[in-house]
Design a protein around this motif. Structure first.
Motif, PDB file in Angstrom:
ATOM      1  N   GLN A 205      -7.049 -25.702  -4.194  1.00 25.19           N
ATOM      2  CA  GLN A 205      -8.419 -25.545  -3.720  1.00 25.19           C
ATOM      3  C   GLN A 205      -9.408 -25.448  -4.873  1.00 25.19           C
ATOM      4  O   GLN A 205     -10.569 -25.842  -4.733  1.00 25.19           O
ATOM      5  N   ALA A 206      -8.947 -24.941  -6.008  1.00 23.03           N
ATOM      6  CA  ALA A 206      -9.809 -24.849  -7.192  1.00 23.03           C
ATOM      7  C   ALA A 206      -9.831 -26.149  -7.986  1.00 23.03           C
ATOM      8  O   ALA A 206     -10.421 -26.199  -9.072  1.00 23.03           O
ATOM      9  N   LYS A 207      -9.147 -27.190  -7.466  1.00 19.42           N
ATOM     10  CA  LYS A 207      -9.095 -28.518  -8.092  1.00 19.42           C
ATOM     11  C   LYS A 207      -8.425 -28.489  -9.455  1.00 19.42           C
ATOM     12  O   LYS A 207      -8.757 -29.275 -10.349  1.00 19.42           O
ATOM     13  N   ARG A 208      -7.480 -27.591  -9.606  1.00 20.35           N
ATOM     14  CA  ARG A 208      -6.700 -27.554 -10.847  1.00 20.35           C
ATOM     15  C   ARG A 208      -5.301 -28.107 -10.632  1.00 20.35           C
ATOM     16  O   ARG A 208      -4.487 -28.106 -11.547  1.00 20.35           O
ATOM     17  N   LEU A 209      -5.045 -28.576  -9.429  1.00 17.15           N
ATOM     18  CA  LEU A 209      -3.751 -29.162  -9.093  1.00 17.15           C
ATOM     19  C   LEU A 209      -4.018 -30.303  -8.125  1.00 17.15           C
ATOM     20  O   LEU A 209      -4.711 -30.120  -7.119  1.00 17.15           O
ATOM     21  N   ASP A 210      -3.500 -31.487  -8.431  1.00 15.97           N
ATOM     22  CA  ASP A 210      -3.788 -32.622  -7.555  1.00 15.97           C
ATOM     23  C   ASP A 210      -3.061 -32.483  -6.222  1.00 15.97           C
ATOM     24  O   ASP A 210      -2.117 -31.724  -6.072  1.00 15.97           O
ATOM     25  N   ARG A 211      -3.542 -33.246  -5.242  1.00 16.12           N
ATOM     26  CA  ARG A 211      -3.125 -33.047  -3.847  1.00 16.12           C
ATOM     27  C   ARG A 211      -1.618 -33.165  -3.647  1.00 16.12           C
ATOM     28  O   ARG A 211      -0.985 -32.291  -3.067  1.00 16.12           O
ATOM     29  N   TRP A 212      -1.034 -34.256  -4.139  1.00 12.61           N
ATOM     30  CA  TRP A 212       0.374 -34.496  -3.838  1.00 12.61           C
ATOM     31  C   TRP A 212       1.283 -33.539  -4.588  1.00 12.61           C
ATOM     32  O   TRP A 212       2.306 -33.106  -4.048  1.00 12.61           O
ATOM     33  N   ALA A 213       0.912 -33.183  -5.798  1.00 13.43           N
ATOM     34  CA  ALA A 213       1.685 -32.179  -6.528  1.00 13.43           C
ATOM     35  C   ALA A 213       1.624 -30.844  -5.804  1.00 13.43           C
ATOM     36  O   ALA A 213       2.623 -30.122  -5.693  1.00 13.43           O
ATOM     37  N   VAL A 246     -12.385 -19.104   2.893  1.00 14.58           N
ATOM     38  CA  VAL A 246     -13.685 -18.429   2.922  1.00 14.58           C
ATOM     39  C   VAL A 246     -14.385 -18.542   1.579  1.00 14.58           C
ATOM     40  O   VAL A 246     -15.606 -18.763   1.506  1.00 14.58           O
ATOM     41  N   ARG A 247     -13.631 -18.373   0.492  1.00 16.28           N
ATOM     42  CA  ARG A 247     -14.234 -18.480  -0.836  1.00 16.28           C
ATOM     43  C   ARG A 247     -14.732 -19.896  -1.100  1.00 16.28           C
ATOM     44  O   ARG A 247     -15.666 -20.104  -1.868  1.00 16.28           O
ATOM     45  N   LYS A 248     -14.088 -20.873  -0.453  1.00 13.98           N
ATOM     46  CA  LYS A 248     -14.484 -22.271  -0.630  1.00 13.98           C
ATOM     47  C   LYS A 248     -15.658 -22.615   0.270  1.00 13.98           C
ATOM     48  O   LYS A 248     -16.619 -23.266  -0.147  1.00 13.98           O
ATOM     49  N   SER A 249     -15.588 -22.185   1.535  1.00 14.27           N
ATOM     50  CA  SER A 249     -16.648 -22.467   2.509  1.00 14.27           C
ATOM     51  C   SER A 249     -16.639 -21.350   3.547  1.00 14.27           C
ATOM     52  O   SER A 249     -15.669 -21.208   4.303  1.00 14.27           O
ATOM     53  N   SER A 250     -17.710 -20.580   3.594  1.00 20.47           N
ATOM     54  CA  SER A 250     -17.770 -19.450   4.514  1.00 20.47           C
ATOM     55  C   SER A 250     -17.741 -19.897   5.974  1.00 20.47           C
ATOM     56  O   SER A 250     -17.109 -19.268   6.822  1.00 20.47           O
ATOM     57  N   SER A 251     -18.400 -21.005   6.277  1.00 24.10           N
ATOM     58  CA  SER A 251     -18.421 -21.501   7.656  1.00 24.10           C
ATOM     59  C   SER A 251     -17.048 -21.988   8.089  1.00 24.10           C
ATOM     60  O   SER A 251     -16.575 -21.690   9.201  1.00 24.10           O
ATOM     61  N   LYS A 365     -15.559 -10.208  -7.096  1.00 21.41           N
ATOM     62  CA  LYS A 365     -16.722 -10.690  -7.829  1.00 21.41           C
ATOM     63  C   LYS A 365     -16.336 -11.809  -8.794  1.00 21.41           C
ATOM     64  O   LYS A 365     -17.043 -12.816  -8.905  1.00 21.41           O
ATOM     65  N   ALA A 366     -15.213 -11.629  -9.485  1.00 23.74           N
ATOM     66  CA  ALA A 366     -14.787 -12.645 -10.447  1.00 23.74           C
ATOM     67  C   ALA A 366     -14.400 -13.939  -9.747  1.00 23.74           C
ATOM     68  O   ALA A 366     -14.613 -15.033 -10.289  1.00 23.74           O
ATOM     69  N   TRP A 367     -13.856 -13.837  -8.553  1.00 26.82           N
ATOM     70  CA  TRP A 367     -13.481 -15.023  -7.780  1.00 26.82           C
ATOM     71  C   TRP A 367     -14.706 -15.891  -7.501  1.00 26.82           C
ATOM     72  O   TRP A 367     -14.653 -17.114  -7.521  1.00 26.82           O
ATOM     73  N   ARG A 368     -15.845 -15.237  -7.264  1.00 30.33           N
ATOM     74  CA  ARG A 368     -17.091 -15.962  -7.015  1.00 30.33           C
ATOM     75  C   ARG A 368     -17.617 -16.599  -8.302  1.00 30.33           C
ATOM     76  O   ARG A 368     -18.075 -17.746  -8.289  1.00 30.33           O
ATOM     77  N   ASP A 369     -17.549 -15.872  -9.400  1.00 29.29           N
ATOM     78  CA  ASP A 369     -18.148 -16.347 -10.648  1.00 29.29           C
ATOM     79  C   ASP A 369     -17.224 -17.269 -11.439  1.00 29.29           C
ATOM     80  O   ASP A 369     -17.698 -18.093 -12.235  1.00 29.29           O
ATOM     81  N   HIS A 370     -15.908 -17.117 -11.267  1.00 32.28           N
ATOM     82  CA  HIS A 370     -14.935 -17.903 -12.039  1.00 32.28           C
ATOM     83  C   HIS A 370     -13.864 -18.455 -11.099  1.00 32.28           C
ATOM     84  O   HIS A 370     -12.703 -18.055 -11.165  1.00 32.28           O
ATOM     85  N   PRO A 371     -14.230 -19.383 -10.215  1.00 28.50           N
ATOM     86  CA  PRO A 371     -13.280 -19.888  -9.227  1.00 28.50           C
ATOM     87  C   PRO A 371     -12.091 -20.625  -9.829  1.00 28.50           C
ATOM     88  O   PRO A 371     -11.100 -20.865  -9.139  1.00 28.50           O
ATOM     89  N   GLN A 372     -12.178 -20.997 -11.121  1.00 24.83           N
ATOM     90  CA  GLN A 372     -11.056 -21.680 -11.746  1.00 24.83           C
ATOM     91  C   GLN A 372      -9.819 -20.789 -11.852  1.00 24.83           C
ATOM     92  O   GLN A 372      -8.711 -21.266 -12.060  1.00 24.83           O
TER      93      GLN A 372
END
Length: 439
Positions: A205-213, A246-251, A365-372
């Protein structure tokens, strides 16, 4: 890790090599501690797979703890901690745990566990002295993930090979029998595999790992999970996935939570039947005897309200006098807060609970500021759930405490604006016609 995507495959030799190379000597020390706490073998006179024999303590756990101590002494350099760092509270907790040896009902047990906790803290303290501190913390996390993945894989492999010690005659969510090992219970297999799944899901979800992997690794984690006996770990997966979304999209997260809630209401009866399985109704309503043990723990704490019976031994003292033979053979109180309350009393409980709450607030708080770093932060949910329903953190050293140290070390570092492992370096070039001179 910066140059390689996260991998939870225990056979990924390159991931092992890279993680150990980046973490350095503290990585080897942490690996020794993890192996010492996880490699156990049941005492024939004990009542379950989580009871370690004296021979294993002397021949395996003790020597590996000494190895970790010697490794950390090889280059004993550590940065100065700030008073607002969560690790200051952690070391205060470790010191109280160590001092409790003086009044412990089992001096050797408390001393050994205190040393392990302190050494684990030192491993994370030492890696934070360099400019690539965050990268080294992630390398330590990778070592933890690979270690628990290896233990889980061996457990499931033993189950498929029909080795008697690896088969538990207890139905799981998906199977009639479940996998266990002399060094990992059926519940433990669920906790381990859920942690592996969550890290991979959050990294994707943080885009640090590609989909198929990510899909392949999540499938591997769910394969391990399918043979576990833990219902708590299933709840961990559902709640954690919702939090990540939720961290990615609240809705989208709200929609997912509402959907899960609606499905739970619609299929409530079937879900309860599936969760209970063949377990007796009395056992199911008491959470497999947990509520009985927790009530006994409150009575035990009242005998030593301020300082407890000693770090790591409060649960044993409770089970000795519980008056129920089936529960006397339990490995712990299956609640980290009760272990903490009976072991270190009100003082230790207040310190440990405050540390956990502080870490949770800073992680959010860090999850919001540093999602990586979502792959690290998502584990705070796992920490809470395993502490409520199992030993979790703050009871004694285990992989859960090592993961908790990953979280608090990371949040300490990002709060103090250390050199981020993923922050691009920008070179500033002066405009033409301007010169820089040193006076």
């Amino acid at each position: 890790m910066q140059d390689r995507q996260v991998s939870i495959y225990p056979w990924d030799i390159e991931s092992w090599r890279s993680a150990l190379q980046i973490a350095g000597i503290p990585g080897l020390a942490l690996l020794s501690l993890l192996l010492g706490t996880m490699i156990q073998y049941a005492d024939p006179s004990s009542g379950g797979p989580a009871h370690t024999s004296t021979a294993m303590l002397v021949l395996v756990r003790g020597p590996l703890c000494v190895v970790a101590f010697l490794l950390l002494l090889f280059q004993p350099q550590a940065p100065r901690l700030h008073l607002k760092d969560a690790r200051v509270l952690f070391f205060a907790f470790a010191i109280l745990y160590f001092v409790s040896t003086l009044w412990s009902t089992e001096h050797k047990g408390t001393l050994g566990k205190a040393v392990e906790i302190f050494l684990a803290g030192m491993a994370f303290w030492e890696v934070s002295r360099t400019r690539n501190a965050l990268q080294r913390v992630e390398a330590l996390r990778q070592i933890i993930l690979l270690t628990i993945s290896l233990v889980a894989f061996v457990t499931v492999a033993g189950y498929f090979m029909h080795i008697h010690a690896f088969i538990q005659l207890r139905p799981g969510i998906f199977t009639r029998t479940t996998a266990q090992a002399p060094f990992l219970s059926g519940n433990g297999l669920g906790y381990v595999s859920s942690a592996l799944f969550l890290v991979v899901f959050a990294e994707w979800q943080a885009k640090r790992l590609d989909r198929w992997a990510a899909f392949r690794q999540m499938a591997f984690a769910m394969f391990l999970f399918a043979f576990a006996a833990s219902r708590t770990s299933f709840a961990i997966l559902i709640l954690s996935v919702i939090f990540v979304v939720v961290r990615k999209s609240s809705s989208l997260g709200a929609f997912l939570a509402a959907t899960v809630f609606a499905l739970g209401l619609a299929f409530q009866d079937k879900i309860m039947v599936a969760l209970q399985g063949k377990e007796a109704t009395s056992d199911f309503t008491t959470l497999s005897g947990r509520t009985v043990m927790w009530n006994a723990a409150i009575r035990q704490w009242q005998a030593h309200p301020l300082l407890g019976a000693g770090g790591g031994v409060g649960g044993k003292e409770t089970l000795k006098h519980i008056g129920d033979f089936s529960l006397q053979t339990a490995s712990s109180l299956h609640n980290g807060f009760m272990e903490l309350l009976t072991g270190l009393g009100a003082i230790g409980f207040a310190l440990g609970a405050f540390l956990l709450i502080l870490a949770t607030w800073r992680t959010w708080k860090a999850w919001r500021d540093h999602p990586q770093y979502a792959g690290t932060y998502v584990l705070i949910i796992h920490v809470w759930m395993t502490t409520v329903m199992s030993t979790g953190v703050l009871g004694w050293m285990g992989y859960e405490m090592a993961l908790f140290l990953c979280i608090i070390t990371n949040t300490d570092l990002v709060r103090r604006q250390y050199a981020y492992a993923y922050q691009p370096v920008t070179r500033v070039i002066p405009a033409q016609g301007l010169t820089l001179s040193a006076k």
